[in-house]
Write an enzyme that holds these catalytic residues in place. Structure first.
Site, PDB file in Angstrom:
ATOM      1  N   ASP A  53       3.119  -2.169 -30.728  1.00  0.00           N
ATOM      2  CA  ASP A  53       1.783  -1.711 -30.356  1.00  0.00           C
ATOM      3  C   ASP A  53       0.856  -2.930 -30.399  1.00  0.00           C
ATOM      4  O   ASP A  53       1.201  -4.011 -30.866  1.00  0.00           O
ATOM      5  CB  ASP A  53       1.311  -0.588 -31.277  1.00  0.00           C
TER       6      ASP A  53
HETATM    7  C1  BGC Z   1      -2.589   2.107 -28.982  1.00  0.00           C
HETATM    8  C2  BGC Z   1      -1.394   2.458 -28.135  1.00  0.00           C
HETATM    9  C3  BGC Z   1      -1.635   2.020 -26.713  1.00  0.00           C
HETATM   10  C4  BGC Z   1      -1.946   0.542 -26.693  1.00  0.00           C
HETATM   11  C5  BGC Z   1      -2.192  -0.005 -25.302  1.00  0.00           C
HETATM   12  C6  BGC Z   1      -2.991   0.658 -28.819  1.00  0.00           C
HETATM   13  O1  BGC Z   1      -4.166   0.400 -29.466  1.00  0.00           O
HETATM   14  O2  BGC Z   1      -2.288   2.400 -30.327  1.00  0.00           O
HETATM   15  O3  BGC Z   1      -1.150   3.826 -28.189  1.00  0.00           O
HETATM   16  O4  BGC Z   1      -0.525   2.325 -25.924  1.00  0.00           O
HETATM   17  O5  BGC Z   1      -3.092   0.306 -27.472  1.00  0.00           O
HETATM   18  O6  BGC Z   1      -3.379   0.436 -24.798  1.00  0.00           O
END
Ligand code: BGC
Length: 768
Positions: free
Chosen positions: A315
């Site tokens: 993530d």
């Molecule tokens: C979130 C994810 C997301 C990623 C890309 C992160 O902050 O936790 O769920 O897919 O950002 O946007």
């Protein structure tokens, strides 16, 4: 930015004329008829270490970088998980690296033009490996402008309709491919057990069984046959972040292995079984080990126990956080090392990965064979999705798919099925002849916030606000609108006063309250990603607005627009009608109005408990028997509304709960049937729920667990017999040694309209 002609560019790729050596050589990896494993091995054998490590890396799009370079500070970057740029590495550098073939993927690319442009750069690289574009298409691809915005997952789950989850995912895949996007970071199959956590709205709620059923259909819908009109699904976030110690996103999670395995794992395992080929690890640490360096999760369980064959993606900056937040790695290089060796395949996102990971391999700390494993997984998916044959989308036809009438219709139908009627003391459905002059007010009355979190700004014509919906559905009514602005944290007293004054002159008052989730207003939101609360009360002057309008003595009702359960106890006690619309998407306004005016009979049920206050958390229906042995003093121990609860404009009667036998052998099965009658005067759809309880067991078991459900359409006066089958997997739990077991003894079957005891018929059987 220039946009090339896609067909021409595709033709260039297909010729196999590359700069990677011998032009005359037939390149096996470019032969679409060759088996994918052979293509992968052929390509891998031609790649340098830098190219391989680059395939394992992702960057945010160049337009995103340029926009943020202009206004974000380096300080903002540390905590903002929605925005990024790379100080010292401007967009031009990222373009150059793309051309050099050392970037495998992008995220936050929001237009077809940019996706095609970056792809064009990637196809100028030595091996011409196409980019895989990832995007948070959480409820449709509406994180990009001009795409269908369906209700968010919590509303979708309220429909208890896995077929709808499949349909939405399928349509989303088509809209994504029409924009040259290949990979959605969805479904979120976390089991949400804390209403303070701002991300409840992007989950399917609190029940492992329901989350699993919705999640697996989403995976199937997105991935189809993993072909050129399908996209890669990503089950996330692995794992436990939906029960953070203090309710805040990314905070530590401390869970027993039993709870992890019984509550949090099942939806992930169902996702893997449904064929999910990517998985995202969670921000949080789990029992002292960051999920991003957790070998037990990424390797032992995921691959060892479940046989996952896809790739794991980190993530947002979370591998970095192993060092700069969790502090279990002394530096960034060590963090990359720990993460890869624990099982990480792809890095979201950033500039230091390529250099440091190559160093780790050259120093002999990470074997190149470990890198090859990850690259094989990633390339295999690029081949399967047809990226080599179809690296571009066609701007001329993109809008034939996006927002097409069929997809709009699905968005409307999903909204209708996902809005939960919580209270109705006879005021609903509204009679337009009686309520001629109607006040509409509240922060969400005329706002695109109904689209929910994970949505970009959409054109006005692509969102029907609640006020617009009301005007459309009840054109004869005189709607008086008092705008309270969109920001609950800066409501004006004068506007509240104005609404109260107008309320006195109206026949009915509709207050559209709730949270603010819109990403464009990141720092003013009250709900959504990274937007957690220590209270479930209405923010700002909303409570005052409701109480004062109620005090006028005029009829009043409340509609909630929210991504989390709200503790609206006062409203539930006083106001005669309450509707929870969640984040109902682009046709949310129309669907709300249709329900208020009885054009649509509400059928949705809560997929998550609504506590009265944050102090009651953890409040879940499937708690252990001792949870309320000593109830709270002064305030109640019951929820405001329980899991599975939701009203309709008709009445359903449950009778004749019959088991095919009062005994079941532990590897056999049992039929459960119940008669459901629509005893009211309008047609409706009832969501019939079956729960089970193991009466005595060697370890403590929940007081009840959802094990099946069915949506049943019933005309007035009609009865149907609904049948469920109890199979051993529904009775299974983990014994003292965490081994699956079905124990002999008595089980109770409960069937009815919600998880509340008073809504359930009961019968029991014995497992022999
Ligand atoms: C979130 C994810 C997301 C990623 C890309 C992160 O902050 O936790 O769920 O897919 O950002 O946007």
């Amino acid at each position: 930015m220039k946009c090339i002609k896609p067909l021409l560019a595709a033709a260039i790729v297909m010729t196999g004329m590359t700069s990677c050596g011998n032009d005359a050589e037939a390149l096996l990896y470019k032969d679409a008829s060759a088996p994918i494993e052979k293509r992968v091995e052929d390509l891998l054998s031609r790649m340098t270490l830098e190219e391989k490590v680059g395939q394992m890396n992702q960057f945010v799009g160049i337009e995103h970088i340029r926009a943020n370079e202009a206004h974000l500070t380096e300080e903002d970057l540390k905590t903002n998980t929605a925005q990024a740029y790379y100080p010292g590495f401007p967009a031009d550098t990222i373009e150059k690296w793309t051309k050099q073939g050392i970037i495998g993927s992008f995220l936050h690319v929001l237009t077809i033009e940019e996706a095609n442009y970056l792809q064009e750069l990637a196809l100028q690289s030595r091996l011409q490996i196409p980019i895989m574009f990832g995007i948070d298409a959480i409820h449709g691809n509406c994180n990009c402008p001009e795409n269908t915005a369906y209700p968010t997952s919590i509303g979708l789950a309220s429909s208890f309709n896995p077929d709808m989850a499949y349909k939405i995912a399928r349509e989303t895949a088509l809209e994504m491919r029409a924009m040259n996007m290949h990979w959605t970071f969805n479904p979120n199959v976390e089991v949400a057990r804390d209403a303070r956590w701002g991300r409840c709205g992007e989950t399917f709620g609190e029940d492992p069984y329901l989350v699993a059923r919705m999640g697996e259909q989403s995976v199937k819908g997105y991935q189809g046959d993993m072909n050129s009109d399908d996209v890669l699904a990503c089950i996330k976030h692995f794992v436990g972040g939906s029960q953070p110690v203090n309710g805040t996103n990314g905070a530590p999670t401390d869970l027993s292995e039993r709870t992890i395995r019984e509550v949090f794992f099942p939806p992930f395992q169902a996702g893997v079984d449904a064929g999910a080929l990517s998985l995202m690890t969670a921000h949080n640490e789990l029992n002292g080990i960051p999920c991003h360096s957790n070998e037990w999760l990424m390797t032992d369980v995921l691959r060892g126990e479940w046989g996952f064959e896809g790739f794991v993606v980190s993530d947002w900056m979370d591998i970095e956080h192993i060092h700069d937040l969790h502090a279990t790695a002394e530096n960034l290089k060590e963090a990359f090392y720990q993460s890869i060796m624990a099982g990480m395949d792809l890095h979201m996102h950033g500039v230091h990965w390529n250099e440091l990971v190559c160093e780790l391999v050259r120093e002999g700390r990470i074997p190149e064979s470990r890198i090859d494993e990850s690259v094989r997984r990633i390339l295999g998916i690029k081949f399967r999705l047809g990226l080599f044959e179809q690296p571009f989308a066609d701007p001329a036809t993109t809008m034939d798919v996006r927002l097409c009438p069929e997809h709009r219709q699905t968005a409307l139908e999903a909204a209708r099925q996902g809005i939960v009627l919580l209270k109705n003391d006879g005021i609903l459905p509204l009679d337009a002849r009686k309520y001629k002059k109607v006040l509409v007010t509240g922060i969400n009355a005329d706002d695109h916030n109904i689209l929910g979190d994970w949505t970009a700004k959409q054109k006005p014509e692509n969102c029907v606000t609640i006020l617009e919906g009301l005007k459309m559905v009840a054109p004869q009514t005189d709607f008086v609108f008092v705008d309270q602005g969109w920001d609950p944290q800066s409501m004006s007293q004068a506007k509240v006063n104005e609404a109260v004054a107008k309320a006195k002159t109206c026949d009915l008052n509709i207050i559209v309250a709730g949270e603010h989730m819109f990403r464009d207003n990141w720092s003013r939101r009250t709900c959504g990603e990274d937007t957690d609360r220590s209270s479930l009360d209405l923010v700002g002057l909303q409570q005052e607005l409701i109480e004062r309008i109620y005090a006028t003595g005029k009829p009043v009702m409340v509609v909630l627009v929210t991504g989390r359960p709200l503790g609206v106890e006062w409203v539930a006690e006083h106001v005669p009608a309450l509707l929870n619309a969640w984040e109902p998407g682009m046709y949310g306004g129309q669907a709300v109005a249709e329900i208020l005016y009885g054009k649509v009979n509400p059928s949705a049920k809560l997929p998550i408990t609504m506590p009265r206050t944050a102090g009651q958390i953890q409040m879940i229906y499937n708690h252990k028997p001792s949870q309320y042995f000593h109830p709270y003093v002064v305030t109640p121990s019951t929820p405001l509304y329980p899991f599975g609860y939701g009203l309709s404009y008709t009445e359903y009667e449950y009778s004749d709960l019959v088991l095919s036998s009062d005994k079941m052998v532990s590897d056999g099965s049992l039929k459960v049937s119940v008669k459901v009658t629509n005893s009211g005067s309008v047609a409706g759809c009832e969501i019939v729920q079956m729960y089970l309880r193991d009466c005595y067991s060697q370890v403590t078991r929940p007081v009840k667990e959802l094990k099946d459900f069915a949506r049943v359409d019933l005309e007035p006066g009609e009865s149907k017999v609904v049948e469920f089958t109890v199979t051993p997997d529904k009775l299974m739990f983990l014994d003292k040694n965490l081994k699956p077991i079905v124990e002999p003894g008595e089980f109770v079957v409960m069937v009815g309209a919600s998880s509340a005891d008073e809504d359930l018929l009961k019968a029991s059987f014995v497992v022999e």
